[in-house]
Design an enzyme around this catalytic site. Sequence first.
Site, short mmCIF file in Angstrom:
data_model
loop_
_atom_site.label_atom_id
_atom_site.label_comp_id
_atom_site.label_asym_id
_atom_site.label_seq_id
_atom_site.Cartn_x
_atom_site.Cartn_y
_atom_site.Cartn_z
N THR B 141 -6.26 2.28 -14.97
CA THR B 141 -6.08 0.82 -14.93
C THR B 141 -6.91 0.11 -16.00
OG1 THR B 141 -5.59 0.87 -12.59
CG2 THR B 141 -6.37 -1.22 -13.46
N PRO B 143 -7.81 -4.07 -17.67
CA PRO B 143 -7.74 -5.48 -17.29
C PRO B 143 -6.32 -6.04 -17.38
CG PRO B 143 -9.65 -5.11 -18.69
CD PRO B 143 -8.89 -3.81 -18.64
N GLY B 144 -5.56 -5.59 -18.37
CA GLY B 144 -4.21 -6.14 -18.54
C GLY B 144 -3.10 -5.20 -18.11
N GLY B 146 -2.10 -2.89 -14.76
CA GLY B 146 -2.33 -2.33 -13.44
C GLY B 146 -1.12 -1.55 -13.02
N ILE B 172 -12.57 1.27 -11.73
CA ILE B 172 -12.62 2.73 -11.70
C ILE B 172 -13.60 3.20 -10.62
CG2 ILE B 172 -12.92 4.82 -13.07
CD1 ILE B 172 -10.66 2.77 -14.00
N GLN B 299 -0.13 -10.16 28.72
CA GLN B 299 1.09 -9.66 28.13
C GLN B 299 1.04 -9.70 26.61
OE1 GLN B 299 4.61 -11.52 29.64
NE2 GLN B 299 4.77 -9.98 31.24
N GLU B 383 -3.77 2.69 -6.23
CA GLU B 383 -2.79 3.79 -6.27
C GLU B 383 -1.35 3.27 -6.23
OE1 GLU B 383 -5.05 6.22 -7.36
OE2 GLU B 383 -3.53 7.46 -6.43
N THR B 385 0.56 -0.72 -6.10
CA THR B 385 0.64 -1.77 -5.06
C THR B 385 1.86 -1.52 -4.16
OG1 THR B 385 2.04 -3.15 -6.47
CG2 THR B 385 -0.34 -3.52 -6.60
N GLN B 387 4.19 -3.36 -3.81
CA GLN B 387 5.39 -3.77 -4.55
C GLN B 387 5.90 -2.65 -5.44
OE1 GLN B 387 2.69 -5.79 -3.85
NE2 GLN B 387 4.04 -6.74 -2.37
#
Lengths: 387, 406
Positions: B141, B143-144, B146, B172, B299, B383, B385, B387
């Site tokens: 990974t 900064p720009g 991921g 990291i 309940q 690892e 996202t 998404q």
Amino acid sequence: MVDFSPTEEEQAIIDQVRKFAQTELRQKLRDYEKNGSVAENTLRKYHEMGLSTIDIPQEYGGMGLGMRTAALVQEELSFGDVGAAMALSGPGFAGYAILALGSENQKKRFLEPFSQPGAYAKFGSLCIYEEKMDSDMSAMETTAKKENNYYILNGKKFMIHYGGTADIHVVFAVIDRSKGMDGIGAFVIEKGVPGIKITRKLELLGLNTCSITEIALENVKVPSENLLNGTPLKKGMQGMYERIRVIHAARAVGLGKAALDYAVEYSKVREAFGKPIGQHQGLSFMLADMATEVDAARWLVWKAAWHLDQGEPASLAVSMSFVQANEMAMTVANNAVQILGGHGYIQDHPVEKWMRDAKTMGLVIGTTQGQNQRIFNDIAGIYTDVS
Amino acid sequence: MINFELSEAQKNIKQMVHFFAESQIRPIAMEADKTGEVPRDFLKMVAKMGISMGPSPKEAGGEGEGVGETKDRKGVSQVHRITIVAAEEIAWGDAGIVLSFPGPGLGEPPVRIMGTPDQQKRFFGILTKDDEPHWGAFALTEPGAGSDVAAIAATAKKDGNHYIINGAKQFITNGARADWNVVFATIDKKLGRAGHRAFVIEKGTPGFRVGKIEEKMGLRASETAELVFEDCKVHKDNLLGGEEYYEKKAGFKGAMGTFDASRPMVAAMATGIARAAYEYSLNWVKENYPLSRPIPKYQTIKDIFATMARKIEAARLLTWKAAYMLDMKQPNAKEASMAKAYAAQIAMETCINAIQVMGGHGCLNDHPVEKWFRDIKVFDIFEGTGQVQRIVISRRLMEISGESAA
């Protein structure tokens, strides 16, 4: 006629508050969280704008602007940072207890000092909840025993906002257990009265900008005239709780808006797979759902506050707004962290804080489950006792 | 034949690891979270006992030290199934501490999968050279970049027998304390993934320095570092697989292949945290709720617990399936993503609800549930996202062979 636009007066206040929230709360939120309080200068500005007593009627020294305006203000403050918004000064929820239960004379006596020039660092503290009580008032253990012209208070209160450091504490205690709710009294304890001790400063998941403590009352001697006696507790408490819940819900809306706004701005500039992440369908749908949730909660809160200002029964609207706003805040803050990804998880950005704040908010003033129960009772026409 | 019973080996490991988690990890977890440090004595003990987060390189079929291959009764390796059973138990203890365990960590799969036998011996050897704790780490990974792994911008420029690395890596795990980091860089951005190279960069290499250590929402006992490379000179012997390796395959594939094994492990850990929160809050409610509570309130709470239990069970089975396929050497990318996406999501939900049923108490740091709430969030982020997992799943469902997604 249905109308969603604030009045000109309200808009002017909103604009002013938004600016204050941006420069005084948002930009300093990490420092304030670390210190567990907001800076004196921030309190001073807040007080000078009249915001600390905005919802206190004019006859008791406040601005007398009603719940709708108060909700709008809280929404804007919490848009800055909800933790900082809750750490600001004023009579707060203790003020609502005094307004709901106090006599004319008591309201004047206890509330007026809050609007004095220079009273920027005055706090009120509402002390109802106990560790073993949940939202069930009959389980209250704190007692008040009458002795001549005084009451002697003993017991412990839990999760108390500004407990032990406030200028006035409004403490609920059992005078006569055999009388149930009618046997409970609300006492105003003024600064300097001995016997209130902080037994523990609570460390919570979120909202660490405000001081939340556990306090013990050990033979606290309170004059009889400090027992709030304008309206019977059972009758007055309903209104008190409704105001508290609307304000709390408005804060949750502010938090949700802040998290949404932050995530939207981020998704416009952060790129992945060749375009801004907000243009990927997975994220754009998520953002759309978040925006819808925020607005739904917002209108429920506005409507509940409006009912209160009209003097109409507001219990159902209040409970609905409370549940919707708290659950929305949790969901939206969670998704905002998700959208920022790893960046959302670190403290360089405020969203992880708001996510912790959101969960904590949902619990410091009763649970959403309790309010869902009220909603059902209201829609099914079942009478419930206050709490 | 379909069978959901753990094998003897799996049961033994589960029991052993659970005991370790309960007696050794739980007692130090809250303090480690507060200070942001795992006690050195504990780490030394872990290193000495040879406990690691995943399978040892040897067990996974690589070179290096290990306890040897474990086969199930059909003669198939069950190392991945054992790993996830253990991962659930150990994360049940505390995830922040587990991520700090000495060993190659997420650097293990790329070294094993891409590394030559010599490289494996050399780099794994560094970690087991003495009884002191040693770490390896995985630095992909930036900064720009991921989720969009292909977008990495760190560069590697050939210079005689060396490569010159420039760029920065972010988030990291164990990156600062590691003896070596597996660092991905590109020799030519225009080549896309074919231009990616994986280097093992050792601590102390000139031009390599540690940037800031991140302050995180949770997993605060675990170290998350920024790594900076400024004209960092790395010998070509540290290029994983050697230069020829990249003529045949894309380095990126190597990075992606590691996810097939790491995602079920992350899923298992998320399941472990969810189970911890579920068990803790259930016990708390049993002990603290008087029986006089009105039925409707009960309940709601019953419903919450039943839902938690159901989803945890489903997450575990998705995870087992993904690991089973790995042992069977079947392609498992879809199943690994399903397990990871589902487990991370339901674990967050479970932690939210565990706090909810405990009322105000759930928010207090008197109880570990608020910590698990903070810890678990990142499981839906690192690892890959949630998404990205969905992209992987849907691509497989629709049989889109595109490579743009992780």
